[in-house]
Write a protein that holds these residues in place. Structure first.
Motif, short mmCIF file in Angstrom:
data_model
loop_
_atom_site.label_atom_id
_atom_site.label_comp_id
_atom_site.label_asym_id
_atom_site.label_seq_id
_atom_site.Cartn_x
_atom_site.Cartn_y
_atom_site.Cartn_z
N VAL A 1 0.97 -1.16 -0.01
CA VAL A 1 0.17 0.01 -0.05
C VAL A 1 0.80 1.33 -0.08
N PRO A 2 1.28 1.90 -1.07
CA PRO A 2 1.99 2.99 -1.23
C PRO A 2 1.14 4.26 -1.04
N VAL A 3 1.50 5.04 -0.41
CA VAL A 3 0.56 6.26 -0.20
C VAL A 3 1.27 7.78 -1.02
N ASP A 4 0.33 8.21 -1.77
CA ASP A 4 0.64 9.63 -2.35
C ASP A 4 0.71 10.66 -1.14
N LEU A 5 1.59 10.56 -0.43
CA LEU A 5 1.46 11.48 0.76
C LEU A 5 1.71 12.97 0.48
N TYR A 6 0.79 13.86 0.83
CA TYR A 6 0.56 15.30 0.65
C TYR A 6 0.20 15.49 -0.83
N GLY A 7 -0.20 14.85 -1.63
CA GLY A 7 -0.60 14.85 -3.18
C GLY A 7 0.52 14.66 -4.02
N ARG A 8 1.46 14.04 -3.62
CA ARG A 8 2.47 13.51 -4.69
C ARG A 8 2.56 12.10 -4.90
N ILE A 9 2.50 11.79 -6.09
CA ILE A 9 2.45 10.15 -6.51
C ILE A 9 3.95 9.69 -6.13
N TYR A 10 3.76 8.53 -5.45
CA TYR A 10 4.85 7.69 -4.97
C TYR A 10 6.01 7.20 -6.15
N ASP A 11 7.00 6.89 -6.03
CA ASP A 11 7.98 6.54 -6.73
C ASP A 11 7.60 4.77 -7.58
N HIS A 12 6.78 5.14 -8.40
CA HIS A 12 5.89 3.98 -8.80
C HIS A 12 6.95 3.10 -9.80
N ALA A 13 7.67 3.78 -10.54
CA ALA A 13 8.66 3.19 -11.51
C ALA A 13 9.42 2.16 -10.85
N SER A 14 10.05 2.76 -9.55
CA SER A 14 11.05 1.55 -8.92
C SER A 14 10.32 0.76 -8.10
N VAL A 15 9.04 0.87 -7.73
CA VAL A 15 8.50 -0.04 -7.01
C VAL A 15 7.85 -1.25 -8.33
N GLN A 16 7.65 -0.68 -9.07
CA GLN A 16 7.30 -1.76 -10.14
C GLN A 16 8.28 -2.75 -10.55
N SER A 17 9.66 -1.99 -10.70
CA SER A 17 10.62 -2.99 -11.01
C SER A 17 11.24 -3.75 -10.07
N ILE A 18 10.87 -3.63 -8.62
CA ILE A 18 10.99 -4.38 -7.51
C ILE A 18 10.30 -5.56 -7.55
N ILE A 19 9.15 -5.46 -7.85
CA ILE A 19 8.13 -6.46 -7.67
C ILE A 19 8.00 -7.44 -8.97
N LYS A 20 8.49 -6.79 -9.98
CA LYS A 20 8.62 -7.38 -11.28
C LYS A 20 8.66 -9.07 -11.21
N GLY A 21 7.71 -9.71 -11.95
CA GLY A 21 8.06 -11.17 -11.83
C GLY A 21 7.47 -11.82 -10.39
N ARG A 22 7.06 -11.03 -9.52
CA ARG A 22 6.43 -11.58 -8.22
C ARG A 22 5.10 -11.32 -8.22
N ASP A 23 4.32 -12.36 -7.55
CA ASP A 23 2.88 -12.16 -7.54
C ASP A 23 2.65 -11.01 -6.40
N ILE A 24 2.75 -9.88 -6.31
CA ILE A 24 2.50 -9.03 -5.30
C ILE A 24 1.78 -7.64 -6.33
N LYS A 25 0.64 -7.44 -5.31
CA LYS A 25 -0.50 -6.50 -5.96
C LYS A 25 -0.21 -5.12 -5.32
N ILE A 26 -0.82 -4.15 -5.82
CA ILE A 26 -0.59 -2.66 -5.33
C ILE A 26 -1.86 -2.22 -5.28
N VAL A 27 -2.02 -1.49 -3.81
CA VAL A 27 -3.23 -0.88 -3.55
C VAL A 27 -2.77 0.35 -3.31
N GLU A 28 -3.00 1.33 -4.21
CA GLU A 28 -2.50 2.56 -4.38
C GLU A 28 -3.26 3.71 -3.20
#
Ligand SMILES: *Cc1c(COP(=O)(O)O)cnc(C)c1O
Length: 367
Positions: free
Chosen positions: A123-150
């Motif tokens: 559960v990444p949080v877009d704190l204060y109105g700024r989107i989290y570092d989505h690209a880096s998180v995506q590359s970390i979970i690549k190939g794994r069955d991990i879901k994201i609830v933004e």
């Protein structure tokens, strides 16, 4: 007094609510449906599912992606408690990962250290109105069955690479609470492109009953339905969200101009590839300012400027989460940042003169 938050409810909202009350359908009716359609369209998502709070939206999102007991879910310790509580509601374990100083959001490198075979979701949080570092998180979970609830509760209308907040996960959760960038009184929304996940969320908000088969229950669910009065307010507000956000961004520019050269005051960084919508304008007060954060807050209050500390204590240090074995020192960045932050009034009713007044006060109080 320049207040920290002030919902903008005018004649348009009042008329819309009265019309709903006179229509006879006040819950879960055509206004809610219209709000869902317009909300999905605004975010560029295929589906939007209305909920009665942001907490319910995060909860429904976790349910929809399959989080259940025994699972681990990674989130930030530096957020509102409602990012984490729904994980516990699903019987899963909250695993915190420290934040990055640069954007106050969860640090992808720290996520990597926390992943185990039990990690079901993040559960990444877009704190204060700024989107989290989505690209880096995506590359970390690549190939794994991990879901994201933004958790986009604070970020409606924020953008990154041309895409809107709420779109950087399997589902995105929004809050429409009174002080958020737009409101429906209380309320929430889920957005997703996945039809199955949308259907799961619809069921979950209505006792596990699928919309097609009345009084046939498929699974556990809650009463997370939105009222049509709320939806009517939300619809009126949605029509103004870009204008509201533009005002916030303008105020942020004024603060940047006026505060950037004050020693010991550090300002929120812009999002180079996107749009920060400044749900909060959060500065950090460090030693060089010569006064403590709390003294500055008290001084500003005395001068008629309401400021707030979001958040004075990271989640892992509250009794509620401490019992899972967390101790001081576990998340040094979140712990330090929580002692430095102060949020200034930035909402659309804050004028340029107000912002200048606040800047002037912060400058004079410096030592
Ligand atoms: C507001 C908020 C929530 C919860 O929303 P409610 O509508 O108050 O239930 C969840 N997460 C974050 C980050 C929030 O700011």
């Amino acid at each position: 007094m320049i207040s920290i938050a002030s919902p903008d409810i005018g004649q348009e909202e009042i008329d819309a609510v009265v019309a709903v009350m006179q229509s006879g359908v006040i819950v879960h009716g055509s206004k809610t449906q219209e709000f869902e359609e317009k909300f999905a369209e605004y975010c560029g998502a295929r589906y939007a599912v209305a909920m009665n709070s942001g907490t319910a939206a995060v909860h429904a999102g976790l349910y929809a992606v399959g989080v259940s007991s025994g699972d681990e879910v990674i989130t930030s310790p530096f957020t509102f408690v409602a990012s984490a509580n729904p994980i516990l509601m699903q019987g899963a374990k909250v695993v915190f990962a420290d934040i990055a100083e640069s954007d106050f959001n969860i640090d992808p490198k720290e996520i990597e250290k926390k992943i185990t075979t039990k990690t079901k979701a993040i559960v990444p949080v877009d704190l204060y109105g700024r989107i989290y570092d989505h690209a880096s998180v995506q590359s970390i979970i690549k190939g794994r069955d991990i879901k994201i609830v933004e958790d986009a509760c604070q970020a409606i209308g924020a953008e990154r690479s041309g895409m809107k907040a709420g779109r950087f996960g399997d589902v995105g959760a929004f809050s429409l609470y009174a002080t958020k960038n737009i409101t429906s009184g209380e309320g929430g929304m889920i957005v997703t492109d996945n039809e199955v996940l949308a259907e799961q969320c619809r069921r979950f908000r209505h006792h596990g009953q699928s919309p097609e088969t009345q009084y046939e229950y498929h699974d556990i669910g809650y009463n997370y339905r939105m009222t049509d009065m709320g939806a009517a307010i939300g619809l009126a507000q949605l029509g103004k969200v870009d204008r509201y956000n533009a005002r916030r961004i303008k105020n942020a520019e004024t603060f940047l101009e006026g505060l950037q050269d004050i020693p010991g005051i550090s300002l929120p960084t812009e999002d180079p590839s996107g749009k920060h919508v400044f749900h909060q304008y959060t500065i950090r007060i460090t030693k060089e300012y010569g006064r403590s954060r709390d003294d500055l807050a008290q001084y500003l209050e005395g001068e008629g400027v309401q400021c707030r500390v979001y958040y004075p204590k990271p989640l892992h240090l509250h009794p509620h989460f401490k019992r899972f074995g967390y101790v001081e020192g576990d998340f040094p960045v979140a712990e330090r940042i929580s002692r430095e932050v102060l949020s200034l009034p930035i909402h659309p009713k804050v004028t340029r003169e107000d912002a200048r007044f606040i800047i002037d006060k912060i400058r004079t109080y410096a030592r």
